[in-house]
Design an enzyme around this catalytic site. Structure first.
Site, mmCIF file in Angstrom:
data_model
loop_
_atom_site.group_PDB
_atom_site.id
_atom_site.type_symbol
_atom_site.label_atom_id
_atom_site.label_comp_id
_atom_site.label_asym_id
_atom_site.label_seq_id
_atom_site.Cartn_x
_atom_site.Cartn_y
_atom_site.Cartn_z
ATOM 1 N N ASN A 190 -7.527 4.025 8.916
ATOM 2 C CA ASN A 190 -6.879 2.926 9.637
ATOM 3 C C ASN A 190 -7.036 3.020 11.152
ATOM 4 O O ASN A 190 -7.016 2.016 11.843
ATOM 5 C CB ASN A 190 -5.390 2.852 9.279
ATOM 6 C CG ASN A 190 -4.733 4.203 9.176
ATOM 7 O OD1 ASN A 190 -5.174 5.075 8.419
ATOM 8 N ND2 ASN A 190 -3.686 4.407 9.952
ATOM 9 N N GLY A 206 0.819 -1.210 0.000
ATOM 10 C CA GLY A 206 0.000 0.000 0.000
ATOM 11 C C GLY A 206 0.854 1.261 0.000
ATOM 12 O O GLY A 206 0.500 2.265 -0.636
ATOM 13 N N SER A 249 -3.609 -3.289 -0.443
ATOM 14 C CA SER A 249 -2.497 -4.019 0.178
ATOM 15 C C SER A 249 -2.951 -5.431 0.495
ATOM 16 O O SER A 249 -4.091 -5.643 0.914
ATOM 17 C CB SER A 249 -2.066 -3.292 1.455
ATOM 18 O OG SER A 249 -1.069 -4.033 2.111
ATOM 19 N N CYS A 255 2.887 7.058 14.811
ATOM 20 C CA CYS A 255 3.606 8.125 15.520
ATOM 21 C C CYS A 255 3.494 7.923 17.025
ATOM 22 O O CYS A 255 4.482 7.832 17.729
ATOM 23 C CB CYS A 255 2.996 9.490 15.221
ATOM 24 S SG CYS A 255 3.220 9.998 13.549
ATOM 25 N N GLN A 309 -7.489 -0.219 3.959
ATOM 26 C CA GLN A 309 -8.216 -0.748 5.121
ATOM 27 C C GLN A 309 -9.631 -1.194 4.775
ATOM 28 O O GLN A 309 -10.205 -2.025 5.478
ATOM 29 C CB GLN A 309 -8.265 0.298 6.244
ATOM 30 C CG GLN A 309 -6.924 0.578 6.891
ATOM 31 C CD GLN A 309 -6.345 -0.617 7.645
ATOM 32 O OE1 GLN A 309 -7.036 -1.603 7.930
ATOM 33 N NE2 GLN A 309 -5.067 -0.549 7.960
ATOM 34 N N HIS A 322 -1.524 -7.693 2.780
ATOM 35 C CA HIS A 322 -1.398 -8.276 4.128
ATOM 36 C C HIS A 322 -2.491 -7.869 5.095
ATOM 37 O O HIS A 322 -2.534 -8.355 6.223
ATOM 38 C CB HIS A 322 -0.005 -8.002 4.714
ATOM 39 C CG HIS A 322 0.257 -6.594 5.146
ATOM 40 N ND1 HIS A 322 0.328 -6.227 6.458
ATOM 41 C CD2 HIS A 322 0.496 -5.467 4.432
ATOM 42 C CE1 HIS A 322 0.608 -4.930 6.544
ATOM 43 N NE2 HIS A 322 0.707 -4.450 5.321
HETATM 44 C C1 LIG Z 1 -4.655 3.236 5.234
HETATM 45 C C2 LIG Z 1 -3.336 2.601 4.930
HETATM 46 N N1 LIG Z 1 -2.701 2.912 3.795
HETATM 47 C C3 LIG Z 1 -1.528 2.373 3.471
HETATM 48 C C4 LIG Z 1 -0.902 1.471 4.298
HETATM 49 C C5 LIG Z 1 0.415 0.895 3.904
HETATM 50 O O1 LIG Z 1 0.271 -0.410 3.400
HETATM 51 P P1 LIG Z 1 1.528 -1.411 3.378
HETATM 52 O O2 LIG Z 1 1.731 -1.867 4.780
HETATM 53 O O3 LIG Z 1 1.085 -2.509 2.461
HETATM 54 O O4 LIG Z 1 2.671 -0.673 2.833
HETATM 55 C C6 LIG Z 1 -1.512 1.116 5.506
HETATM 56 C C7 LIG Z 1 -0.854 0.186 6.434
HETATM 57 O O5 LIG Z 1 -1.075 0.184 7.618
HETATM 58 C C8 LIG Z 1 -2.768 1.691 5.829
HETATM 59 O O6 LIG Z 1 -3.399 1.403 6.963
#
Ligand SMILES: Cc1ncc(COP(=O)(O)O)c(C=O)c1O
Length: 367
Positions: free
Chosen positions: A143, A69, A191, A316, A171, A193
């Site tokens: 998220n 992602g 994403s 963070c 998400q 995973h």
């Molecule tokens: C909203 C959101 N975007 C992007 C990502 C990044 O995805 P990746 O872990 O596959 O790089 C995350 C990962 O926590 C996410 O929650």
């Protein structure tokens, strides 16, 4: 261990692992090779493309596989070079840090604020300073809070002003049904995973009428949009995970919502506890809350000692004690935001785990 951090990552489904294994050993060909072993790998990637496009109702040819992602978001942001970019104030760091880093490359960088419910107000989308071809980025589901944006309406309003929309659906994927075509976005990040697939794999989905600027250079892979030998086994796993969502989503959604309702009912009995964005439309698996007078980081560590994995919701605040930018953007008071805990349920959690979590949470607060 009671694992309640599925928005951070999920355990690969055993059916996913089973699908991947042959591509790490016997069928290890390079998908760009012309001989049979290569053609087998190419065909496996094409199958994954079909599986993912079927799940989200997108053109299969528009799926560009990435390393996750983060890369998909970075590529989307990079596409705004030369035009204006607008991002919401609750985007993932892979949007806002890339936007800040590349600031000089955009005609203009604007932000789209959210209201107290964590939603982008539609009225804020009408701006005199939009130019045709500008790009906006508004995530489908957050998220931390799980708040779902009305992306279809946002895309429509922006399109009236000639602005294209990217949505980070990392998400939302696998948790709520949606159609890429019906949302009307030009770009979407995914994403693997987060949906019981392997880590290090994702996709940027591109609408048929959008011309994507090339990203990594040095090869023709992904129709020239993203060079580099494909991670075939991971892509196969992502495809399999998407296929499983197709058949199991309804049940997963129902189960998670029932568990979340049970959890929230118990949480509401805890004095001083506030559920963030409680009345907004949220993902069925996510609840983020704060407790007045409690240090969230210390609580998180106490829960860890008792074998419970939850998160504060924000990368963070997890590492540096800083306040979540998402909660700050929603106007949550700093002391309450500092106490934030995010529970994100998964398809295999059950009632006993939820009840145990609540008991241990209450005991930890009392200490
Ligand atoms: C909203 C959101 N975007 C992007 C990502 C990044 O995805 P990746 O872990 O596959 O790089 C995350 C990962 O926590 C996410 O929650």
């Amino acid at each position: 261990m009671i694992y309640l951090d599925h928005n951070a990552t999920t355990c690969s489904d055993e059916r996913v692992v089973e699908a991947m294994l042959p591509y790490l050993q016997g069928m290890y060909g390079n998908p760009s090779s012309l001989y049979k072993l290569g053609r087998i790998a190419r065909s496996a990637i094409d199958t994954a493309r079909e599986q993912i496009s079927a799940l989200i109702d997108a053109p299969a040819a528009g799926i560009v596989f990435t390393s996750g992602g983060t890369e998909a978001n970075a590529q989307a942001v990079a596409n705004a070079r030369g035009v204006g970019l607008a991002i919401s104030t609750i985007e993932h760091p892979s949007i806002f840090e890339n936007a800040e880093y590349h600031q000089q490359c955009f005609r203009q960088l604007q932000t789209l604020s959210v209201d107290v419910t964590g939603s982008v107000p539609l009225a804020s989308l009408h701006r005199a300073n939009w130019h045709a071809g500008d790009l906006a980025s508004v995530m489908l589901a957050n998220n931390e809070t799980g708040v779902i944006q009305d992306v279809a309406v946002i895309a429509e309003r922006l399109a009236e002003q000639g602005v294209n929309l990217h949505t980070d659906a990392v998400q939302a994927l696998g948790k709520i049904p949606f159609s890429f075509r019906k949302l009307g976005v030009k770009l979407m990040s995914l994403s693997s995973h987060k949906i019981y697939g392997p880590k290090g794999c994702g996709a940027l989905v591109v609408a048929e009428d959008f011309v994507l600027k090339p990203w990594l250079r040095g090869g023709d892979q992904e129709h020239g949009s993203r060079a580099g030998t494909e991670n075939v086994a991971a892509i196969v796993g992502f495809g399999k995970a998407a296929e499983l969502v197709m058949t199991e989503m309804g049940l997963r959604e129902q189960r998670m919502l029932a568990l979340r309702t049970r959890l929230e009912r118990a949480l509401r009995t805890i004095p001083g506890l506030v559920i963030f964005a409680e009345h907004a439309k949220r993902l069925p698996n996510t609840v983020q809350f704060g407790i007045n007078g409690i240090n969230g980081e210390m609580l998180l560590m106490q829960l860890d000692q008792r074998n419970i994995a939850v998160s504060s919701g924000s990368a963070c605040s997890a590492s540096s004690g800083e306040i979540s930018p998402v909660l700050t953007a929603m106007g949550v008071e700093a002391s309450l935001a500092r106490s934030a805990i995010r529970v994100s349920l998964g398809k295999d959690n059950n009632e006993t785990e939820v009840d145990q979590f609540v008991d241990i949470l209450k005991a930890s607060i009392a200490n």
